[in-house]
Design a protein around this motif. Structure first.
Motif, PDB file in Angstrom:
ATOM      1  N   UNK A 689      37.947  32.702  -1.974  1.00 25.66           N
ATOM      2  CA  UNK A 689      36.592  33.210  -1.720  1.00 25.66           C
ATOM      3  C   UNK A 689      35.745  32.156  -1.001  1.00 25.66           C
ATOM      4  N   UNK A 690      35.862  30.901  -1.459  1.00 23.48           N
ATOM      5  CA  UNK A 690      35.091  29.821  -0.849  1.00 23.48           C
ATOM      6  C   UNK A 690      35.499  29.626   0.617  1.00 23.48           C
ATOM      7  N   UNK A 691      36.794  29.619   0.884  1.00 24.80           N
ATOM      8  CA  UNK A 691      37.284  29.395   2.242  1.00 24.80           C
ATOM      9  C   UNK A 691      36.914  30.570   3.147  1.00 24.80           C
ATOM     10  N   UNK A 692      37.025  31.782   2.624  1.00 25.72           N
ATOM     11  CA  UNK A 692      36.667  32.952   3.443  1.00 25.72           C
ATOM     12  C   UNK A 692      35.194  32.915   3.845  1.00 25.72           C
ATOM     13  N   UNK A 693      34.346  32.538   2.908  1.00 24.81           N
ATOM     14  CA  UNK A 693      32.923  32.471   3.209  1.00 24.81           C
ATOM     15  C   UNK A 693      32.642  31.372   4.238  1.00 24.81           C
ATOM     16  N   UNK A 694      33.343  30.249   4.113  1.00 25.81           N
ATOM     17  CA  UNK A 694      33.139  29.147   5.059  1.00 25.81           C
ATOM     18  C   UNK A 694      33.634  29.533   6.447  1.00 25.81           C
ATOM     19  N   UNK A 695      34.728  30.295   6.510  1.00 26.74           N
ATOM     20  CA  UNK A 695      35.273  30.732   7.805  1.00 26.74           C
ATOM     21  C   UNK A 695      34.284  31.665   8.515  1.00 26.74           C
ATOM     22  N   UNK A 696      33.559  32.450   7.741  1.00 24.15           N
ATOM     23  CA  UNK A 696      32.544  33.322   8.358  1.00 24.15           C
ATOM     24  C   UNK A 696      31.500  32.492   9.104  1.00 24.15           C
ATOM     25  N   UNK A 697      31.150  31.345   8.500  1.00 22.60           N
ATOM     26  CA  UNK A 697      30.150  30.477   9.123  1.00 22.60           C
ATOM     27  C   UNK A 697      30.751  29.610  10.230  1.00 22.60           C
ATOM     28  N   UNK A 698      32.038  29.274  10.083  1.00 26.01           N
ATOM     29  CA  UNK A 698      32.715  28.403  11.051  1.00 26.01           C
ATOM     30  C   UNK A 698      34.069  29.013  11.414  1.00 26.01           C
ATOM     31  N   UNK A 699      34.060  30.046  12.249  1.00 23.19           N
ATOM     32  CA  UNK A 699      35.283  30.814  12.503  1.00 23.19           C
ATOM     33  C   UNK A 699      36.349  30.082  13.313  1.00 23.19           C
ATOM     34  N   UNK A 700      36.021  28.963  13.943  1.00 22.26           N
ATOM     35  CA  UNK A 700      36.988  28.300  14.827  1.00 22.26           C
ATOM     36  C   UNK A 700      37.554  27.009  14.253  1.00 22.26           C
ATOM     37  N   UNK A 701      37.377  26.795  12.950  1.00 23.07           N
ATOM     38  CA  UNK A 701      37.879  25.574  12.326  1.00 23.07           C
ATOM     39  C   UNK A 701      39.313  25.794  11.822  1.00 23.07           C
ATOM     40  N   UNK A 702      40.271  25.205  12.516  1.00 24.76           N
ATOM     41  CA  UNK A 702      41.677  25.406  12.162  1.00 24.76           C
ATOM     42  C   UNK A 702      42.015  24.882  10.771  1.00 24.76           C
ATOM     43  N   UNK A 703      41.317  23.827  10.330  1.00 26.20           N
ATOM     44  CA  UNK A 703      41.635  23.288   9.008  1.00 26.20           C
ATOM     45  C   UNK A 703      41.316  24.307   7.903  1.00 26.20           C
ATOM     46  N   UNK A 704      40.308  25.134   8.125  1.00 27.50           N
ATOM     47  CA  UNK A 704      39.987  26.179   7.147  1.00 27.50           C
ATOM     48  C   UNK A 704      41.049  27.282   7.173  1.00 27.50           C
TER      49      UNK A 704
END
Length: 895
Positions: A689-704
């Motif tokens: 859940x935490x990673x999905x929410x962060x990906x919404x804010x930063x969709x191009x971060x490969x580490x996520x």
């Protein structure tokens, strides 16, 4: 060769036959004689032979040595040619018969030719012996010698290729000072252990200014006098990183230039560049151009940094500044800024071609315009696009003023900057106007140019003769007209690129040499080691730290770095490492006695306590330190790492949350670390859940994306994970971690054959990576781990041996190799390895027990009992050791 003195044109008008007789005296082939007369009289047009060098219309400097005249037949191959040098009146000065397609006059002949060519011009004619062919092939050029002396020597770099090799072996780069008179260039500097790059000279005082990566600071810049020996010492080094150092925006300080009067320096600051090694293209093995940055000023008198008003708009990249000779005007390159995320993360580290596909595939253009503005004693002003070098659909860069301020010469290409195959030199009035394509341009890259102090000559580099750039001259007259290029044969190297040529504006005899006065200092070695560690040159880093301790045995930074490096290398707690920790702690306590609230010393003490196994005391000291520095991001980071090492993940997460409040800009990294801690707690859904929410804010971060894929694999959501894995591999197919995810996916799918296939593919990938850096033992550990997973113990042992060949006392490699020896029943060899471990590291329960078992197998029961005793002493609850000891005692008839 025989000199002939007569006027062909005069005799042709009065007595053609008599002229033919005279030519016959020097030319045995009457057909060639007749052809030469026809060419000289204009009755025949030279054709069939292409003149390679020099070019028609070439102007040589008066001090220039005899050039090699080169040509090639374009119609048929000949093995014999006749060559002629004649003057403007048709008088033949020299002739010769050649048996190869080149000719070079000797010094006496050349001096005579130069005297004639200075007064007017000379002709060079080559005629092939036609043999059985029905016609002769020939070529003809004009050349002259200027009365304008070059008047200065040229300072330049000699760089091995490809670029990636030079970056990894910066000590192979050399600097030379050479004359155009044909003498051998003087080597001024070599074996500099850091990259030295853009350099310039002040014209009003003898100063050298050069970009050097001193002490792991990419913004370092040296300014040193050049009378006698130029000393590159720490006292002569400034760093562009000092400009707004606390704003967390890095500065690399590229494309700097000192002012003519030596009072100021301009550079690109707060910059970001595309910096790529292209190993499959030797000639163009580097792609570099700035994509973000402003222009900064360093005031040498006041020792102060600032930004240049008019060139400090962060919406643009403003770079490559140059000075007018009167110090009053600035011209620089400018375009809209662009942030490539991979470039941002890499900093000045090399990117791969895959990291910049938007540029390499032609999807994104990047073109610079030249802008002009008043310097106004550092106050700057309004910058205006320079007419003729802006808004023309091209990339315009590398402007250079002529010494009289009348002209500028600049580069133009379709895109980018630096080392472009289509780069061409243009000249126009300094205030702007209609640029003219210069006559000196050649088909392959023309760049890196510099005016001679008298303004009559321009030196530049070109790849016209192959992948290794060579230096050329062109003459520029008072009307801005230039001549075809003159190759500086004496300044070239067979396997090195000659680049960044700069005329030295003073007496070259007084500029003796350049001495590296900083690389043998503790500070430099320490910072250099940090840089080498970041690039995984671990052996070189350890060598630097060892040398630093020899120089200064009381430098805390050195011991801390060596402790951290040995931990990274998996060889902590050796005798040397334990001594380092003891010494470092003593130095820290001495420093704290004088500065009890110093955050750096407090952090060092906490870190040392943790590394020495005193976790409880380390955390106690950390809590006390946080009371003194409640908003210290670094302290919370340190405490979080201790909790993570102790597997106290809930407390580690609390640290990450506090760190995010202190610096919200690190949200991506901290959320990723929090997710990792949640995974350790087996709270995969919460982590997801935490990673999905962060990906919404930063969709191009490969580490996520990488972390999400790992969580999905843990949850057996393999098809969802596969989508993320495919996305990651599309971004970078050579990334080992992404390929390991794919192997894990196949294993989760129950496809053992594809799992093994992918693992072997990953091995090949790691092997290829290791070829480029033999010191990267992390790759060897990964390879060994894969071999162990595949039960290929023989090849796993090979990897451990490779590690030990670089680090012969490596704990992890020795321990794992001993286990392999045990599994293969090589008992004596296993004991020998354990003996080595015991001589260097503290006794451990595991290898004492294993050593005891090995002694049993070779029949040495006394030794076996002693090591079982030692095992039980280390862990009284080791039931296996107790059972085996009692069994052995019983078999020996003991109680």
């Amino acid at each position: 060769m025989k000199a002939i003195h007569f006027s062909l044109k005069t005799w042709l008008q009065t007595n053609m036959g008599f002229c033919a007789v005279l030519i016959l005296a020097s030319c045995s082939n009457s057909q060639i004689k007749k052809e030469f007369i026809r060419i000289e009289s204009g009755q025949s047009v030279p054709e069939g032979i292409e003149m390679i060098y020099p070019f028609n219309g070439t102007i040589f400097p008066p001090e220039f040595p005899a050039p090699d005249f080169e040509w090639k037949d374009t119609t048929f191959q000949s093995s014999q040619w006749s060559v002629f040098i004649s003057d403007t009146q048709g008088k033949v000065l020299f002739s010769n018969t050649c048996y190869k397609n080149s000719w070079k006059p000797d010094s006496i002949e050349w001096n005579h030719i130069k005297k004639i060519a200075t007064e007017g011009y000379c002709n060079f004619t080559a005629i092939a012996d036609k043999g059985k062919n029905s016609y002769s092939t020939s070529c003809r050029i004009q050349f002259s010698v200027s009365s304008d002396s070059v008047g200065a020597d040229i300072f330049y770099r000699a760089v091995p290729l490809p670029f990636s090799y030079a970056v990894k072996n910066v000590g192979t780069i050399e600097w030379y000072l050479g004359s155009v008179n044909g003498s051998k260039p003087r080597k001024m500097l070599d074996h500099l252990p850091v990259c030295g790059n853009c350099h310039s000279f002040a014209s009003d005082q003898p100063l050298l200014a050069m970009d050097v990566d001193y002490a792991n600071d990419k913004g370092s810049y040296v300014i040193a006098g050049t009378e006698g020996t130029s000393h590159l010492t720490p006292e002569n080094i400034i760093t562009w990183s000092d400009y707004k150092r606390d704003d967390d925006k890095p500065t690399f300080g590229l494309l700097s230039q000192i002012s003519p009067n030596g009072n100021y320096v301009l550079s690109t600051v707060k910059d970001l560049s595309i910096f790529v090694a292209v190993d499959d293209n030797l000639a163009y093995s580097q792609l570099f151009f700035p994509i973000k940055g402003i222009i900064g000023i360093y005031d040498r008198k006041n020792k102060a940094f600032d930004a240049l008003n008019g060139a400090n708009d962060e919406k643009y990249v403003q770079s490559n500044p140059v000075w007018s000779p009167d110090n009053k005007k600035i011209i620089f390159a400018k375009t809209e800024a662009y942030v490539n995320e991979k470039a941002r993360k890499a900093g000045r580290a090399l990117l791969t071609v895959n990291d910049i596909t938007e540029f390499t595939t032609g999807g994104k253009q990047f073109k610079y315009d030249l802008y002009s503005m008043d310097f106004n004693d550092g106050k700057g002003g309004l910058a205006s696009p320079l007419k003729g070098a802006s808004n023309n659909g091209k990339s315009n860069y590398f402007p250079k003023f002529s010494p009289d301020g009348k002209w500028i010469v600049f580069c133009q290409a379709d895109n980018f900057m630096l080392l472009q195959p289509d780069s061409r030199l243009f000249i126009m009035p300094a205030e702007g106007g209609s640029p003219r394509l210069m006559n000196c341009n050649m088909p392959e890259m023309n760049s890196w140019h510099s005016f001679s102090p008298n303004g009559r000559w321009l030196v530049f580099s070109s790849k016209n003769r192959g992948p290794y750039t060579q230096l050329y001259l062109t003459h520029i007259d008072e009307n801005g007209m230039d001549s075809p290029p003159v190759l500086l044969e004496n300044l070239r190297f067979d396997k090195r690129a000659a680049n960044i040529p700069e005329f030295y504006p003073f007496d070259a005899d007084q500029f003796k040499t350049i001495k590296d006065g900083f690389s043998n200092t503790t500070d430099y070695l320490n910072r250099g080691a940090v840089d080498k560690i970041s690039n995984r040159y671990y052996k070189r880093a350890l060598d630097d730290l060892n040398k630093a301790i020899e120089i200064d045995s009381n430098c805390l930074e050195t011991y801390i770095s060596r402790i951290m490096l040995n931990n990274l290398l998996r060889q902590s707690n050796s005798k040397v490492d334990r001594a380092d920790k003891k010494k470092a702690m003593a130095l820290v306590l001495d420093s704290l006695a004088q500065n009890p609230d110093n955050e750096i010393y407090l952090s060092s003490r906490i870190s040392l306590l943790s590394n020495m196994g005193n976790t409880e005391e380390a955390l106690k000291e950390a809590n006390l330190a946080l009371k003194k520095h409640p908003n210290s991001y670094k302290l919370y980071d340190l405490v979080g790492s201790i909790y993570r090492k102790e597997n106290q993940m809930e407390k580690a997460i609390e640290c990450y949350q506090k760190m995010q409040k202190i610096d919200p800009r690190n949200k991506v990294q901290l959320n990723n670390m929090t997710a990792g801690a949640l995974i350790k707690l087996n709270q995969n859904e919460k982590a997801l859940q935490l990673i999905r929410q962060t990906i919404k804010d930063y969709p191009n971060e490969d580490e996520l994306i990488n972390t999400r894929a790992q969580i999905l694999l843990n949850q057996k959501k393999t098809e969802q994970a596969k989508k993320d894995i495919d996305r990651l591999l599309a971004s970078d197919s050579t990334n080992f971690q992404y390929n390991e995810l794919l192997a894990q996916y196949h294993l989760n799918q129950g496809n053992k054959s594809l799992y093994v296939f992918q693992k072997r593919k990953n091995l090949a990938l790691l092997t290829n990576l290791h070829r480029s850096n033999k010191e990267d033992i992390e790759l060897l550990f990964e390879m060994a781990s894969i071999h162990m997973a595949l039960k290929d113990y023989q090849n796993a042992e090979i990897q451990y041996n490779l590690i030990l060949s670089t680090f012969p006392n490596n704990y992890e490699a020795l321990k794992e190799k001993a286990k392999i020896k045990l599994s293969r029943q090589n008992w004596s060899e296993a004991i020998s390895i354990y003996d080595q471990l015991e001589s260097i590291y503290p006794l451990e329960e595991g290898f004492c027990n294993n050593k005891a078992i090995a002694y049993i197998q070779i029949g040495n029961y006394t030794k076996a009992l002693a090591y079982f005793d030692q095992t039980i002493k280390l862990n009284p609850s080791n039931k296996d050791a107790i059972f085996n000891r009692n069994k052995l005692r019983s078999e020996q008839g003991k109680h």
